[in-house]
Design a protein around this motif. Structure first.
Motif, PDB file in Angstrom:
ATOM      1  N   VAL A  34      59.713  66.103 -20.467  1.00 31.42           N
ATOM      2  CA  VAL A  34      58.402  66.039 -20.407  1.00 31.42           C
ATOM      3  C   VAL A  34      57.908  64.995 -19.290  1.00 31.42           C
ATOM      4  N   ILE A  35      58.640  63.786 -19.253  1.00 29.48           N
ATOM      5  CA  ILE A  35      58.577  62.917 -18.335  1.00 29.48           C
ATOM      6  C   ILE A  35      58.877  63.553 -16.744  1.00 29.48           C
ATOM      7  N   ARG A  36      60.105  64.189 -16.933  1.00 29.76           N
ATOM      8  CA  ARG A  36      60.565  64.584 -15.682  1.00 29.76           C
ATOM      9  C   ARG A  36      59.668  65.591 -15.126  1.00 29.76           C
ATOM     10  N   SER A  37      58.957  66.378 -15.923  1.00 28.99           N
ATOM     11  CA  SER A  37      58.190  67.285 -15.544  1.00 28.99           C
ATOM     12  C   SER A  37      56.722  66.817 -14.906  1.00 28.99           C
ATOM     13  N   PHE A  38      56.189  65.899 -15.369  1.00 29.42           N
ATOM     14  CA  PHE A  38      55.052  65.078 -14.902  1.00 29.42           C
ATOM     15  C   PHE A  38      55.700  64.379 -13.665  1.00 29.42           C
ATOM     16  N   GLN A  39      56.800  63.720 -13.492  1.00 31.06           N
ATOM     17  CA  GLN A  39      57.142  63.117 -12.476  1.00 31.06           C
ATOM     18  C   GLN A  39      57.200  64.011 -11.120  1.00 31.06           C
ATOM     19  N   MET A  40      57.912  65.153 -11.592  1.00 36.98           N
ATOM     20  CA  MET A  40      58.073  66.243 -10.251  1.00 36.98           C
ATOM     21  C   MET A  40      56.746  66.604  -9.833  1.00 36.98           C
ATOM     22  N   VAL A  41      55.899  66.802 -10.490  1.00 37.59           N
ATOM     23  CA  VAL A  41      54.492  67.098 -10.024  1.00 37.59           C
ATOM     24  C   VAL A  41      53.722  65.886  -9.258  1.00 37.59           C
ATOM     25  N   ASP A  42      53.885  64.787  -9.797  1.00 37.67           N
ATOM     26  CA  ASP A  42      53.126  63.647  -9.186  1.00 37.67           C
ATOM     27  C   ASP A  42      53.469  63.152  -8.024  1.00 37.67           C
ATOM     28  N   ARG A  43      53.395  63.823  -7.128  1.00 34.89           N
ATOM     29  CA  ARG A  43      54.381  63.388  -5.987  1.00 34.89           C
ATOM     30  C   ARG A  43      54.012  62.118  -5.375  1.00 34.89           C
ATOM     31  N   ASP A  44      52.546  61.840  -5.255  1.00 35.52           N
ATOM     32  CA  ASP A  44      52.250  60.619  -4.647  1.00 35.52           C
ATOM     33  C   ASP A  44      52.451  59.362  -5.527  1.00 35.52           C
ATOM     34  N   ARG A  45      52.894  59.752  -6.884  1.00 35.89           N
ATOM     35  CA  ARG A  45      53.491  58.517  -7.733  1.00 35.89           C
ATOM     36  C   ARG A  45      52.429  57.485  -8.221  1.00 35.89           C
ATOM     37  N   SER A  46      51.072  58.392  -8.475  1.00 37.10           N
ATOM     38  CA  SER A  46      50.137  57.661  -8.472  1.00 37.10           C
ATOM     39  C   SER A  46      49.846  57.462 -10.179  1.00 37.10           C
ATOM     40  N   GLY A  47      50.711  58.025 -10.912  1.00 38.83           N
ATOM     41  CA  GLY A  47      50.730  58.078 -12.300  1.00 38.83           C
ATOM     42  C   GLY A  47      49.556  59.026 -12.959  1.00 38.83           C
ATOM     43  N   PHE A  48      48.931  59.770 -12.204  1.00 46.14           N
ATOM     44  CA  PHE A  48      48.102  60.769 -12.717  1.00 46.14           C
ATOM     45  C   PHE A  48      48.325  62.010 -11.833  1.00 46.14           C
ATOM     46  N   PHE A  75      39.586  69.438 -19.700  1.00 49.07           N
ATOM     47  CA  PHE A  75      38.362  68.882 -20.294  1.00 49.07           C
ATOM     48  C   PHE A  75      38.764  68.509 -21.687  1.00 49.07           C
ATOM     49  N   LEU A  76      39.759  69.281 -22.239  1.00 50.92           N
ATOM     50  CA  LEU A  76      39.967  68.973 -23.886  1.00 50.92           C
ATOM     51  C   LEU A  76      40.958  67.554 -23.972  1.00 50.92           C
ATOM     52  N   PHE A  77      41.930  67.416 -22.886  1.00 55.36           N
ATOM     53  CA  PHE A  77      42.733  66.334 -22.835  1.00 55.36           C
ATOM     54  C   PHE A  77      42.157  65.162 -21.973  1.00 55.36           C
ATOM     55  N   LYS A  78      41.007  65.226 -21.624  1.00 52.46           N
ATOM     56  CA  LYS A  78      40.708  64.182 -20.358  1.00 52.46           C
ATOM     57  C   LYS A  78      41.133  62.988 -20.688  1.00 52.46           C
ATOM     58  N   ASN A  79      41.338  62.271 -19.726  1.00 56.77           N
ATOM     59  CA  ASN A  79      41.467  60.868 -19.622  1.00 56.77           C
ATOM     60  C   ASN A  79      40.013  60.141 -19.388  1.00 56.77           C
ATOM     61  N   PRO A  80      39.787  59.270 -20.456  1.00 53.75           N
ATOM     62  CA  PRO A  80      38.496  58.697 -20.546  1.00 53.75           C
ATOM     63  C   PRO A  80      37.945  57.917 -19.400  1.00 53.75           C
ATOM     64  N   HIS A  81      39.162  57.634 -18.358  1.00 50.66           N
ATOM     65  CA  HIS A  81      38.442  56.779 -17.296  1.00 50.66           C
ATOM     66  C   HIS A  81      38.570  57.630 -15.957  1.00 50.66           C
ATOM     67  N   ASP A  82      39.019  58.821 -16.092  1.00 52.78           N
ATOM     68  CA  ASP A  82      38.955  59.636 -14.828  1.00 52.78           C
ATOM     69  C   ASP A  82      38.932  61.115 -15.315  1.00 52.78           C
ATOM     70  N   PRO A  83      37.932  61.891 -15.541  1.00 49.07           N
ATOM     71  CA  PRO A  83      37.927  63.187 -15.948  1.00 49.07           C
ATOM     72  C   PRO A  83      38.651  64.008 -15.043  1.00 49.07           C
ATOM     73  N   LEU A  84      38.937  63.815 -13.704  1.00 47.26           N
ATOM     74  CA  LEU A  84      39.453  64.907 -12.907  1.00 47.26           C
ATOM     75  C   LEU A  84      41.091  64.813 -12.987  1.00 47.26           C
ATOM     76  N   ARG A  85      41.724  63.737 -13.728  1.00 47.18           N
ATOM     77  CA  ARG A  85      43.027  63.575 -13.476  1.00 47.18           C
ATOM     78  C   ARG A  85      43.437  63.021 -14.964  1.00 47.18           C
ATOM     79  N   ILE A  86      44.727  63.499 -15.139  1.00 49.48           N
ATOM     80  CA  ILE A  86      45.420  63.150 -16.424  1.00 49.48           C
ATOM     81  C   ILE A  86      46.432  62.102 -16.331  1.00 49.48           C
ATOM     82  N   GLY A  87      46.817  61.345 -17.202  1.00 49.32           N
ATOM     83  CA  GLY A  87      47.973  60.460 -17.162  1.00 49.32           C
ATOM     84  C   GLY A  87      49.024  60.670 -18.046  1.00 49.32           C
ATOM     85  N   PRO A  88      50.013  60.045 -18.399  1.00 50.11           N
ATOM     86  CA  PRO A  88      51.035  60.263 -18.960  1.00 50.11           C
ATOM     87  C   PRO A  88      50.931  60.444 -20.513  1.00 50.11           C
ATOM     88  N   LYS A  89      49.990  59.815 -21.206  1.00 49.01           N
ATOM     89  CA  LYS A  89      49.558  59.953 -22.405  1.00 49.01           C
ATOM     90  C   LYS A  89      48.948  61.304 -22.627  1.00 49.01           C
TER      91      LYS A  89
END
Ligand SMILES: [Ca+2]
Length: 203
Positions: A34-48, A75-89
């Motif tokens: 899961v971590i690998r999959s996230f990091q693979m697409v998070d190309r700019d390493r922003s964490g989102f 929408f359903l899993f939105k990050n409360p701080h940034d609705p347009l991006r999701i973080g690791p959690k």
């Protein structure tokens, strides 16, 4: 604990800063894939990751996810701080939820067609606690009719979308009908606020 109680705990857990999250931001015990999959697409390493990156991550694991489904998931899993991006959690919760939907999809794809038809959908929703009236089920599945005149069958992404709509709207309704009478009273703006996020399509 039922399937959906587990889901609820995972997807709507309050975003406290309890310090239980490691360096990567993933909950403890998150599978390395899961971590690998996230990091693979998070190309700019922003964490989102944004919707396109999420689409890439899911499409490389499952069949291609359409952007409409991705936006509902965002929408359903939105990050409360940034609705347009999701973080690791949020990503970990979403991933776990999709794994559960996948198991349901496979269990109820009785003819092993790799798709879910009307009756398989009815049984799947019933199996997870939603007895959907036939008339409602017809309306729901007709959204996926491509006009070819053939039987409507859902790929995994559309199946997840249907399941999320039924689950999401039913839970919204239950908030207003705590005794499960099947009837509720609410205002126009409450109704619109409940329904619109599940209706809007982007294709
Ligand atoms: Ca099938």
């Amino acid at each position: 604990m039922s399937f959906f109680d587990r889901f609820k705990t995972q997807s709507y857990a309050p975003s406290g800063h309890g310090g239980s999250y490691g360096h990567s931001g993933f909950p403890p015990g998150t599978h390395p894939d899961v971590i690998r999959s996230f990091q693979m697409v998070d190309r700019d390493r922003s964490g989102f990751i944004d919707e396109n990156e999420l689409q890439q991550a899911l499409s490389s694991t499952y069949q291609r996810f359409c952007l409409r489904t991705i936006r509902l998931l965002m929408f359903l899993f939105k990050n409360p701080h940034d609705p347009l991006r999701i973080g690791p959690k949020e990503f970990a919760a979403l991933w776990s939820c999709l794994g559960q939907w996948r198991a349901i999809f496979e269990r109820y794809d009785k003819d092993r067609s790799g798709k879910i038809d009307l009756f398989e959908l009815r049984d799947a929703l019933y199996g997870i606690g939603y007895a959907i009236p036939a008339s409602v089920l017809q309306i729901l599945i007709s959204k996926y009719d491509n006009g070819s005149g053939g039987r409507v069958e859902l790929n995994f992404d559309c199946f997840v979308e249907c399941g999320m709509i039924v689950k999401g709207l039913t839970e919204k309704f239950k908030e207003k009908d705590p005794k499960f009478t099947g009837s509720a009273t609410f205002s126009y703006d409450t109704f619109m606020t409940m329904v619109i996020p599940f209706l809007v399509t982007y294709d």
